[in-house]
Motif scaffolding. Structure first.
Motif, PDB file in Angstrom:
ATOM      1  N   GLU A 177       0.861  -1.168   0.000  1.00  0.00           N
ATOM      2  CA  GLU A 177       0.000   0.000   0.000  1.00  0.00           C
ATOM      3  C   GLU A 177       0.906   1.229   0.000  1.00  0.00           C
ATOM      4  O   GLU A 177       2.041   1.175   0.468  1.00  0.00           O
ATOM      5  N   GLU A 178       0.386   2.330  -0.502  1.00  0.00           N
ATOM      6  CA  GLU A 178       1.244   3.494  -0.757  1.00  0.00           C
ATOM      7  C   GLU A 178       1.906   4.047   0.503  1.00  0.00           C
ATOM      8  O   GLU A 178       3.116   4.297   0.521  1.00  0.00           O
ATOM      9  N   MET A 179       1.135   4.258   1.574  1.00  0.00           N
ATOM     10  CA  MET A 179       1.720   4.880   2.775  1.00  0.00           C
ATOM     11  C   MET A 179       2.760   3.988   3.454  1.00  0.00           C
ATOM     12  O   MET A 179       3.859   4.456   3.776  1.00  0.00           O
ATOM     13  N   PRO A 180       2.464   2.684   3.679  1.00  0.00           N
ATOM     14  CA  PRO A 180       3.504   1.839   4.284  1.00  0.00           C
ATOM     15  C   PRO A 180       4.758   1.723   3.417  1.00  0.00           C
ATOM     16  O   PRO A 180       5.873   1.717   3.947  1.00  0.00           O
ATOM     17  N   VAL A 181       4.586   1.643   2.093  1.00  0.00           N
ATOM     18  CA  VAL A 181       5.761   1.545   1.225  1.00  0.00           C
ATOM     19  C   VAL A 181       6.577   2.832   1.292  1.00  0.00           C
ATOM     20  O   VAL A 181       7.810   2.788   1.379  1.00  0.00           O
ATOM     21  N   GLN A 182       5.917   3.992   1.271  1.00  0.00           N
ATOM     22  CA  GLN A 182       6.655   5.252   1.353  1.00  0.00           C
ATOM     23  C   GLN A 182       7.408   5.361   2.672  1.00  0.00           C
ATOM     24  O   GLN A 182       8.566   5.800   2.705  1.00  0.00           O
TER      25      GLN A 182
ATOM     26  N   GLU B  98       8.063  -2.739  -7.547  1.00  0.00           N
ATOM     27  CA  GLU B  98       9.210  -2.222  -8.293  1.00  0.00           C
ATOM     28  C   GLU B  98       9.950  -1.156  -7.480  1.00  0.00           C
ATOM     29  O   GLU B  98      11.186  -1.104  -7.498  1.00  0.00           O
ATOM     30  N   GLU B  99       9.187  -0.306  -6.751  1.00  0.00           N
ATOM     31  CA  GLU B  99       9.832   0.701  -5.907  1.00  0.00           C
ATOM     32  C   GLU B  99      10.659   0.038  -4.809  1.00  0.00           C
ATOM     33  O   GLU B  99      11.764   0.500  -4.485  1.00  0.00           O
ATOM     34  N   LEU B 100      10.124  -1.026  -4.231  1.00  0.00           N
ATOM     35  CA  LEU B 100      10.855  -1.730  -3.176  1.00  0.00           C
ATOM     36  C   LEU B 100      12.073  -2.448  -3.746  1.00  0.00           C
ATOM     37  O   LEU B 100      13.160  -2.418  -3.151  1.00  0.00           O
ATOM     38  N   HIS B 101      11.916  -3.100  -4.894  1.00  0.00           N
ATOM     39  CA  HIS B 101      13.048  -3.788  -5.520  1.00  0.00           C
ATOM     40  C   HIS B 101      14.180  -2.814  -5.834  1.00  0.00           C
ATOM     41  O   HIS B 101      15.359  -3.174  -5.771  1.00  0.00           O
TER      42      HIS B 101
END
Length: 325
Positions: free
Chosen positions: A188-193, A281-284
């Motif tokens: 989800e956007e907030m946890p990933v950010q 992809e952002e996390l990778h």
């Protein structure tokens, strides 16, 4: 183990402790936020300020747990370095310890991390580590770098003496190759950010990042290709539903009524799949190993916790050639 609130970091920390204990190892699971989340997960009584065995892993390994209390840790500290056993207890009765940890919030973090690092350094009579691994259910990513880095500030302020030496010893553990900060997130956007921000802060502080654990991953039911194949064939789908007896066709109903809502749900699911692909992809792009744990629709019970531990261990062995998490 850190993560934004609501991502399941305590659950993942517990699963990691079980995974590390597999095969006859001994691990210590440490809690520092006073929520007694570990006791709830393992369905046991609230943890006292002592190391207590709470589980046995597959292969006979043991998981111990400790809920670190800053006040008790300060008493240990006063006894260890200043031999103030009875005087320390007197300070507690006077409320001086609460006063000290309130006016100096950083002191609380020093005591919490110091107690955990003491468990890491502890040796038995044969000079072997008492624990093969220590897992800390740490504060959320929003303050993890500050929490772990506070000893460095203390060591800079106290140039000599026991306080300086203790802070230096803790930082040697935290910045050593034996330590890794794993981050738990959701797609989800907030946890990933917050995870991305946490990684940047940890790296800036020189603290070792380990891996990212994506928790509560929902199964993929459809993707864009399947949806495109269905779009434009509404009438055909309705006839297929009717032939299958869906939509109340045998009672004079209209199968067409089912098609539009189902297609809409399919579109929403496909959009979700696309969003999750972008977040992955952002996390990778952070260059850290990525592990995934499925959503447990029935909630996390002991059986589910052991299942998560097995999944974590299998993923680590697959990507690291059998090395420990």
């Amino acid at each position: 183990m850190t993560g934004k609130g609501g991502t399941g970091k305590t659950t993942v920390a517990a699963a990691l402790a079980l995974a590390l204990a597999d095969g006859g190892q001994r691990t210590l699971l440490v809690e520092v936020e006073g929520r007694q989340g570990i006791a709830q997960l393992f369905e046991t009584e609230p943890l006292p300020y002592e190391e207590r065995k709470i589980a046995v892993s597959h292969g006979g390994g043991e998981v111990y747990a400790l809920a670190i209390d800053a006040e008790r840790a300060l008493l240990d500290y006063l006894q260890m370095f200043y031999k103030l056993g009875s005087a320390g207890r007197a300070l507690k009765r006077l409320g001086a310890i609460d006063f000290a940890t309130t006016i100096a919030p950083g002191l609380r973090d020093v005591l919490l991390t110091g107690k955990a690092c003491e468990a890491v350094r502890r040796r038995d009579k044969r000079q072997r580590p008492v624990y093969d691994a220590v897992v800390m259910d740490a504060p959320p990513t929003g303050r993890i770098a500050r929490f772990l880095g506070v000893n460095e500030e203390v060591a800079g302020l106290a140039k000599v003496g026991p306080v300086h030496n203790q802070a230096q010893a803790v930082m040697r553990v935290l910045k050593s190759p034996e330590t890794a900060v794993h981050l738990v997130t959701l797609l989800e956007e907030m946890p990933v950010q917050e995870t991305l921000d946490g990684i940047a802060e940890l790296r800036s502080a020189g603290l070792p990042t380990g891996s990212v654990v994506v928790n509560m991953v929902r199964p993929r039911l459809l993707d864009e290709e399947h949806l495109k194949a269905a779009d434009g064939h509404t009438a055909e789908m309705a006839r297929a539903f009717a032939r299958a007896g869906l939509g109340g066709a045998r009672r004079g109903g209209h199968a067409e009524r089912l098609v539009a809502p189902l297609l809409e749900q399919g579109r929403e699911h496909a959009e979700r799949v696309g969003l999750e692909r972008g977040l992955r992809e952002e996390l990778h792009a952070q260059g850290l190993p990525l592990r995934e744990l499925p959503l447990l629709s029935e909630g996390v019970e002991l059986a589910g916790l052991y299942g998560m531990a097995g999944e974590l261990r299998a993923q680590w062995q697959t990507t690291t050639g059998g090395r420990q998490p």
